[in-house]
Design an enzyme around this catalytic site. Structure first.
Site, short mmCIF file in Angstrom:
data_model
loop_
_atom_site.label_atom_id
_atom_site.label_comp_id
_atom_site.label_asym_id
_atom_site.label_seq_id
_atom_site.Cartn_x
_atom_site.Cartn_y
_atom_site.Cartn_z
N CYS A 148 113.22 32.58 -59.21
CA CYS A 148 111.96 31.85 -58.14
C CYS A 148 110.61 31.35 -59.02
O CYS A 148 110.49 30.71 -59.15
CB CYS A 148 111.78 33.39 -57.74
SG CYS A 148 109.77 32.90 -56.24
N GLU B 167 117.91 33.60 -54.00
CA GLU B 167 117.58 35.22 -54.54
C GLU B 167 117.25 35.71 -53.49
O GLU B 167 117.38 35.72 -52.42
CB GLU B 167 115.84 34.94 -55.00
CG GLU B 167 114.60 36.24 -55.15
CD GLU B 167 113.63 36.10 -55.17
OE1 GLU B 167 112.34 36.92 -55.76
OE2 GLU B 167 113.04 34.90 -54.72
N LYS C 43 114.91 39.35 -63.95
CA LYS C 43 114.37 38.95 -63.39
C LYS C 43 112.67 39.30 -64.56
O LYS C 43 112.55 40.25 -65.05
CB LYS C 43 113.61 38.73 -62.24
CG LYS C 43 111.74 37.50 -62.20
CD LYS C 43 112.23 37.46 -60.51
CE LYS C 43 110.39 36.22 -60.53
NZ LYS C 43 110.02 35.81 -58.84
#
Length: 479
Positions: A343, A233, A293
């Site tokens: 994540c 990330e 995301k």
């Protein structure tokens, strides 16, 4: 140990406690559970957000008090139903408490965008109960965990043999389910290289170290070809226009010459104040690909209304990102389809199941790119690895993990870690991985199956209470 802790809570709640006492017991238990599991937030707040230690302690305590409310819901509602329905102890600890415990964990996964970290089912990624994951998911396993704890409470009463039988059946069925193949391998295997840069967190967003970070990742990417090369990330920690001239073009040339697909973690700028935490796929194909995301971290990636003062005090980079779409397509690597998540997103198994269930082209493998360096050398890393294992069990899909300093791993579709880099070290993990196709019951139904079974259990408890009340009334008449 988990069974014993829950059994002790259920025993205390089952002693005829008032609803108020039961609620307070659940709150205290939930508080201790949460603080014990997520104490590492103190490291983030004090070491990297530069808050005084006392404010870090207060922050962890406030979160624990909030998370404890879900434990209070579980025991308080269960105790209220027990009195409302006149339930015997067996129906209370074997039907009602397991359901309210599971529902409280499910609620914790979506109330105020959700924070389901440390749900009880995650402790069973390698236990016999893991066999239930493709059916009812992590929250359903939480119900079964609570049912096992209820069995231990019932051992203090009569009919101990029946209770032991139930406990044994739950474990044996789980073990048997582990042998069921819900999905099947498909396509040719991919060669993958997963990069672990081990960039110190206090340097990651420091512009003085940008050149060395970019050079390091370019060197790691171009060190050898592979079908898929994935970075962590925000491995590239700046927007594209801030990169040195020709940087992305050099990676594109490498991908084209070697037939590699590069999955690059980097922020993308969409307007003067709009940006996303993204994965960009650079491949020989001309079609651009990006994944944004979708499930953002409160205070870390989006600012809840009224709390800008707090996030300003934390001074976190990229703390007000744009939310991605709930349904995003996977990208193709040869004849495999790879679905990224970033994540904390893989804590939300129901969202991954939704993508697999709804997408016109379902993914054959999952890719998680993460950076847990905010939490130092703590239990956050092995906890996240457990979470990813649970996602593979629920979906029957292999998971690739590319992280800054752990856990960079390959997990097969049965939840087994087949390749793993040492934590907190720089390295590259090379492996050959084959995707899977097909749908587990959890992909098809998400949490609906667990909630339906919970509703049936509550109905059974109500009938048990009705029978118990009629029996007591008949005894009273005879007297």
């Amino acid at each position: 140990m988990q069974f014993l802790l829950l059994a002790y809570l259920f025993y205390q709640v089952g002693l005829g406690s008032s609803v108020k006492r039961a609620t307070l017991l659940g709150w205290a238990f939930g508080f201790g559970w949460s603080v014990g599991a997520m104490w590492w937030l103190f490291i983030f707040m004090t070491r990297f957000a530069h808050l005084p230690a006392i404010l870090g302690v207060i922050g962890v305590v406030i979160l624990g008090l909030y998370m404890g409310l879900f434990g209070a819901f579980a025991t308080g509602v269960a105790s209220w139903l027990r009195r409302r329905w006149s339930l015997p102890l067996g129906a209370f600890v074997l039907l009602v408490l397991p359901v309210t415990w599971g529902v409280s964990e499910w609620m914790r996964g979506w109330v105020f965008t959700g924070f389901p970290w440390a749900a009880s089912g995650y402790a069973h990624d390698r236990s016999p109960l893991a066999g239930y994951a493709p059916l009812v998911g992590v929250y359903g396993i939480g119900v079964i965990v609570a049912l096992c704890a209820g069995c231990l409470v019932k051992l203090t009463q009569r009919k101990r043999l029946l209770t032991l039988d139930l406990f044994a059946v739950l474990l044996l069925v789980g073990m048997s389910l582990r042998s069921v193949e819900w999905t099947h391998v498909t396509g040719a295997p991919l060669t993958v290289r997963l990069l672990q840069g081990a960039i110190p967190q206090d340097r990651k967003f420091d512009y003085a170290f940008l050149e060395s970070i970019l050079d390091q990742y370019r060197g790691m990417i171009t060190a050898a070809p592979a079908d898929l090369i994935a970075t962590p990330e925000t491995a590239i920690p700046v927007f594209a226009h801030m990169l040195p001239p020709g940087y992305l073009e050099s990676l594109q040339r490498f991908a084209s010459v070697n037939g590699s697909t590069l999955a690059l973690g980097m922020p993308l700028l969409d307007g003067p104040t709009q940006y996303a935490n993204s994965v960009v796929a650079v491949s020989p194909q001309p079609q651009p690909y990006r994944y944004d995301k979708a499930h953002l971290v409160p205070f870390g990636e989006f600012i809840p209304p009224g709390f800008r003062w707090f996030t300003d005090m934390l001074n976190i980079p990229l703390s007000d990102a744009t939310r991605g779409k709930p349904l995003q397509a996977p990208f193709k690597v040869k004849d495999q389809w790879v679905l990224p998540n970033i994540c904390y997103e893989d804590v939300f198994g129901e969202e991954i199941a939704y993508q697999l269930r709804t997408a016109p082209q379902p993914a054959t493998m999952l890719l998680n790119v993460s950076n847990l360096s905010w939490y130092g050398q703590s239990s956050a890393v092995p906890q996240h690895l457990q979470i990813s294992r649970m996602r593979t069990l629920e979906t029957g899909r292999p998971m690739l993990r590319a992280t800054n300093d752990g856990a960079t791993a390959v997990i097969d579709h049965r939840g087994k870690v087949t390749h793993l880099l040492p934590f907190y070290t720089k390295g590259t993990l090379s492996a050959t991985v084959r995707g899977t196709a097909g749908m587990t019951p959890y992909i098809r139904f998400g949490n609906a199956l667990f909630l339906l079974l919970g509703a049936l259990a509550l109905a059974a408890a109500w009938f048990s209470g009705r029978k118990y009340r009629l029996k007591k009334a008949n005894v009273g008449k005879m007297g």
